[in-house]
Write a protein that holds these residues in place. Structure first.
Motif, mmCIF file in Angstrom:
data_model
loop_
_atom_site.group_PDB
_atom_site.id
_atom_site.type_symbol
_atom_site.label_atom_id
_atom_site.label_comp_id
_atom_site.label_asym_id
_atom_site.label_seq_id
_atom_site.Cartn_x
_atom_site.Cartn_y
_atom_site.Cartn_z
ATOM 1 N N GLU A 44 0.827 -1.210 0.000
ATOM 2 C CA GLU A 44 0.000 0.000 0.000
ATOM 3 C C GLU A 44 0.860 1.257 0.000
ATOM 4 O O GLU A 44 0.563 2.220 -0.704
ATOM 5 N N ARG A 45 1.921 1.236 0.780
ATOM 6 C CA ARG A 45 2.778 2.416 0.890
ATOM 7 C C ARG A 45 3.445 2.744 -0.452
ATOM 8 O O ARG A 45 3.546 3.903 -0.827
ATOM 9 N N SER A 46 3.841 1.732 -1.199
ATOM 10 C CA SER A 46 4.498 2.002 -2.475
ATOM 11 C C SER A 46 3.504 2.294 -3.599
ATOM 12 O O SER A 46 3.789 3.090 -4.483
ATOM 13 N N SER A 47 2.309 1.685 -3.553
ATOM 14 C CA SER A 47 1.351 1.904 -4.643
ATOM 15 C C SER A 47 0.488 3.150 -4.453
ATOM 16 O O SER A 47 -0.097 3.649 -5.411
ATOM 17 N N ASP A 48 0.375 3.654 -3.224
ATOM 18 C CA ASP A 48 -0.485 4.806 -2.938
ATOM 19 C C ASP A 48 0.211 5.746 -1.957
ATOM 20 O O ASP A 48 -0.211 5.883 -0.811
ATOM 21 N N PRO A 49 1.292 6.410 -2.374
ATOM 22 C CA PRO A 49 2.052 7.241 -1.447
ATOM 23 C C PRO A 49 1.261 8.449 -0.931
ATOM 24 O O PRO A 49 0.428 9.005 -1.643
ATOM 25 N N VAL A 50 1.529 8.808 0.304
ATOM 26 C CA VAL A 50 0.871 9.964 0.917
ATOM 27 C C VAL A 50 1.113 11.219 0.079
ATOM 28 O O VAL A 50 0.199 12.020 -0.132
ATOM 29 N N SER A 51 2.313 11.375 -0.421
ATOM 30 C CA SER A 51 2.668 12.584 -1.169
ATOM 31 C C SER A 51 1.822 12.772 -2.434
ATOM 32 O O SER A 51 1.663 13.897 -2.905
ATOM 33 N N ALA A 52 1.273 11.695 -2.988
ATOM 34 C CA ALA A 52 0.463 11.794 -4.210
ATOM 35 C C ALA A 52 -1.038 11.785 -3.919
ATOM 36 O O ALA A 52 -1.853 11.857 -4.836
ATOM 37 N N SER A 53 -1.415 11.713 -2.654
ATOM 38 C CA SER A 53 -2.827 11.595 -2.293
ATOM 39 C C SER A 53 -3.565 12.925 -2.392
ATOM 40 O O SER A 53 -3.039 13.969 -2.027
ATOM 41 N N ARG A 54 -4.793 12.872 -2.842
ATOM 42 C CA ARG A 54 -5.633 14.075 -2.874
ATOM 43 C C ARG A 54 -6.284 14.332 -1.524
ATOM 44 O O ARG A 54 -6.902 15.359 -1.309
#
Length: 166
Positions: A44-54
């Protein structure tokens, strides 16, 4: 699981059965669970990084409901969120974000814990996980993965909105 290991051994001995090494069995089970939890965390951390989250951290704040657990509150607290269930204060604790929609629950999961001293740490994937689920333009529910399995909580309120609906 120590009490279960002792109980199961006594039962096997009383029945004259071959005794299983229950301590090894429960250790293996716990280690397997941690490996699976860390693998899910890393994925999850690699596929959905916090930095790219809306989603900002404030988007998760609100009250969620589960028929068995009751009301769960997600509240802002400095650089993290705080997890609180009405009537189960021993389970209160920090939520540390590690992906766009996922947090590590760092409460002690012990009704005798004193959550006021819980100190949030960098998530490593070894603890329980909270994964929020969006619907349209808001967070609609959350799934809590812990020792009991999974529990889904439905959003009841959003701060600043009486009905919880925009």
């Amino acid at each position: 699981f120590a009490h279960l290991a002792v109980t199961y051994r006594i039962i096997q001995e009383m029945r004259g059965e071959t005794v299983t090494d229950w301590i090894k069995h429960f250790d293996d089970m716990a280690n397997r669970e941690i490996r699976e939890r860390v693998a899910r965390f890393e994925g999850e951390r690699s596929s959905d990084p916090v930095s790219a989250s809306r989603w900002s951290q404030d988007d998760f704040v609100g009250t969620y409901h589960h028929q068995g657990f009751g009301s769960l509150h997600v509240e802002p607290s400095a650089d993290h969120l705080w997890f609180r269930i009405d009537g189960l204060s021993g389970f209160d604790g920090p939520l540390m974000r590690y992906s766009g929609l996922s947090f590590e629950y760092q409460g002690d999961r012990d009704a005798m814990a004193w959550p006021a001293i819980a100190i949030p740490t960098a998530p490593r994937g070894e603890r329980a996980q909270i994964r929020f689920q969006p619907a349209s333009n808001r967070i609609d529910r959350l799934r809590w993965h812990d020792w009991f399995g999974e529990a889904e909580f439905v959003r009841a309120t959003v701060p600043g909105m009486a009905s919880g609906k925009p």
